[in-house]
Structures are given as structure tokens and as C-alpha cells.
Design an enzyme around this catalytic site. Structure first.
Site, PDB file in Angstrom:
ATOM      1  N   SER A  18       0.811  -1.225   0.000  1.00  0.00           N
ATOM      2  CA  SER A  18       0.000   0.000   0.000  1.00  0.00           C
ATOM      3  C   SER A  18       0.840   1.267   0.000  1.00  0.00           C
ATOM      4  O   SER A  18       0.421   2.297  -0.543  1.00  0.00           O
ATOM      5  CB  SER A  18      -0.937   0.006   1.209  1.00  0.00           C
ATOM      6  OG  SER A  18      -0.208  -0.071   2.420  1.00  0.00           O
ATOM      7  N   ASP A 187      -0.579   7.592  10.041  1.00  0.00           N
ATOM      8  CA  ASP A 187      -1.402   6.784  10.942  1.00  0.00           C
ATOM      9  C   ASP A 187      -0.583   5.789  11.751  1.00  0.00           C
ATOM     10  O   ASP A 187      -1.126   4.856  12.332  1.00  0.00           O
ATOM     11  CB  ASP A 187      -2.478   6.039  10.145  1.00  0.00           C
ATOM     12  CG  ASP A 187      -1.877   5.143   9.049  1.00  0.00           C
ATOM     13  OD1 ASP A 187      -0.635   5.005   9.001  1.00  0.00           O
ATOM     14  OD2 ASP A 187      -2.645   4.592   8.244  1.00  0.00           O
ATOM     15  N   HIS A 190       1.464   4.213   7.484  1.00  0.00           N
ATOM     16  CA  HIS A 190       1.564   4.815   6.157  1.00  0.00           C
ATOM     17  C   HIS A 190       2.186   6.208   6.247  1.00  0.00           C
ATOM     18  O   HIS A 190       2.242   6.802   7.318  1.00  0.00           O
ATOM     19  CB  HIS A 190       0.182   4.874   5.509  1.00  0.00           C
ATOM     20  CG  HIS A 190      -0.441   3.525   5.333  1.00  0.00           C
ATOM     21  ND1 HIS A 190      -1.359   3.019   6.231  1.00  0.00           N
ATOM     22  CD2 HIS A 190      -0.258   2.585   4.380  1.00  0.00           C
ATOM     23  CE1 HIS A 190      -1.724   1.813   5.835  1.00  0.00           C
ATOM     24  NE2 HIS A 190      -1.073   1.524   4.719  1.00  0.00           N
TER      25      HIS A 190
END
Length: 237
Positions: A18, A187, A190
Site C-alpha cells: 500500500s 497513521d 503509512h
């Protein structure tokens, strides 16, 4: 016109989880690299949210192979580990993780992408209190720990050396001199805007020498012969 030679754009391929997938968002590190290479090189995002190195090893032959444009690849970033180190269904044992990275490198070499074109990116550190809030909001317990991410980072660094690939060790760099690395994370896992800038800066330092000789593709508009544009636009560079 039908006999014109197709222009083959060189490629930098970003392969990861991601953190790579999100890198084309506004202010993302991939977007910044792509902007620097506009008109010289395509930056191809092959990021897959939630994937680990085991799954990456499986899918890579479907992404880069002898039937694709692997001969135009000038660099590949391999950025896995954040999910491998998780203590949930995404987990990959520490002893398997480097073997998967080696297999990725072997496959790339088999289709003409040599190890000197590969840049491993080790996972960033985890700010556990921040990530725990994210986990709790999704109804689960904390599933990543910074010390564990550090073990996978170290394994990534060692594997890069064994494979002859370059390494961008985010886990170490972001914690250098005891700095507060939470500013690099949105967070706890990320990247924040500053984190994206950090990755883009350090990655560009490693990419720049690989792309320094790439030409500007097709003429600058002021260099086009307006009376005979074909002579400028349709000739081989």
C-alpha cells in the site's frame, strides 16, 4: 505514417504494497519521482495494498516477463515488509521473507532486469500508539510492532547486499539520531506528506544516476520546425 517507429518509453517500476500503491496520491513519493522524469521515463505504479512478499513473488511474473517491455526497465523498486512483519493473516515468517526477496530478484534477472537496476526499500518504522488507534477503530488489536519491523528491515538490508541490489533503509534513516519519526507517518504505518517527501528525496538520490543519460523524448515545442513539423516530430531521435 504506418511505418513510423513506435517510441519506447523507458520505465521505472514501483513494486510494493500500500505504501507504493498510495505513492501516486497528491504529494506522494511516486508522483514526485514521475514529475521529475516527465518526458524522459514512465514511472509505473505496481503497488498492491495489503500484499506481502510471498504474494509479491507469486504475481511478479504476471507483471514483468519476457513478453512485456522488461528491456525498457531502467529501475525497479521492491518495497515489501510492512505486511510481512504483521502479526495477522498477512504475516510472513522472518526466515521466509529474504527468500522471497531473492526470488523476486532472480525472476527480474531472468527477464533482463539485472540486480544493479533493483532498489530494495526496507519498511519504515511503526509508531505503535498511532497505529493502535487505527487498529482499534477497525475492531482489532495492535498488530504491528516497531521492533519487529526493524528485524524485517535488517533482513532486507542483508538480502540486498547478497543480491547485489541497492537498499533504501527507511527504518534506520527515519529514526536516525533519535529523531521523532512520527512526523513521517500519517497513521503510524503509512506515510504523511513529510514522509512522502523523505522517501522521494532519498530515492531520487539513488535513481538520479540511473536516469541521468535518458534523453528528453520528442522535441521541445520551440525546437519544432513550424513550416515542416514532420521533419522534427517524425524523425527518429
Amino acid at each position: 505514417m504506418s511505418n513510423l517507429r513506435t517510441i519506447i518509453w523507458p520505465q521505472v517500476v514501483l513494486f510494493g504494497d500500500s505504501i507504493t500503491q498510495f505513492s501516486f496520491q497528491a504529494n506522494g513519493w511516486g508522483a514526485e519521482i514521475a514529475d521529475k522524469l516527465a518526458r524522459k521515463c514512465d514511472v509505473v505504479n505496481r503497488g498492491f495494498s495489503g500484499y506481502n512478499s510471498r504474494w509479491a513473488r507469486m504475481i511478479l511474473p504476471r507483471l514483468i516477463n519476457s513478453r512485456t517491455s522488461s528491456d525498457s526497465v531502467v529501475a525497479v523498486t521492491v518495497f515489501f515488509g510492512a505486511n510481512d512483519s504483521a502479526i495477522n493473516e498477512q504475516h510472513v515468517p522472518l526466515q521466509e521473507y529474504p527468500e522471497n526477496l531473492k526470488a523476486i530478484t532472480r525472476h527480474l534477472a531472468s527477464v533482463g532486469v539485472s540486480a544493479d537496476k533493483v532498489i530494495f526499500i526496507a519498511p519504515p518504522p511503526i509508531r505503535e500508539p498511532l497505529w493502535e488507534k487505527e487498529c482499534v477503530s477497525k475492531g482489532c488489536a495492535l498488530n504491528r510492532y516497531n521492533a519487529t519491523a526493524g528485524q524485517y528491515s535488517q533482513a532486507c538490508v542483508q538480502t540486498a547486499a547478497q543480491c547485489g541490489a541497492d537498499i533504501l533503509d527507511l527504518w534506520t534513516l527515519m529514526q536516525k539520531d533519535g529523531q521523532d519519526f512520527s512526523v513521517y507517518l500519517s497513521d503510524g504505518l503509512h506515510l504523511s506528506k513529510r514522509g512522502n517527501q523523505f522517501v522521494a528525496q532519498h530515492l531520487w538520490e539513488m535513481l538520479e544516476s540511473r536516469v541521468a543519460d535518458l534523453p528528453f523524448l520528442l522535441p521541445y515545442w520551440r525546437d519544432v520546425d513550424v513550416k515542416s513539423p514532420e521533419s522534427s516530430l517524425l524523425r527518429d531521435q
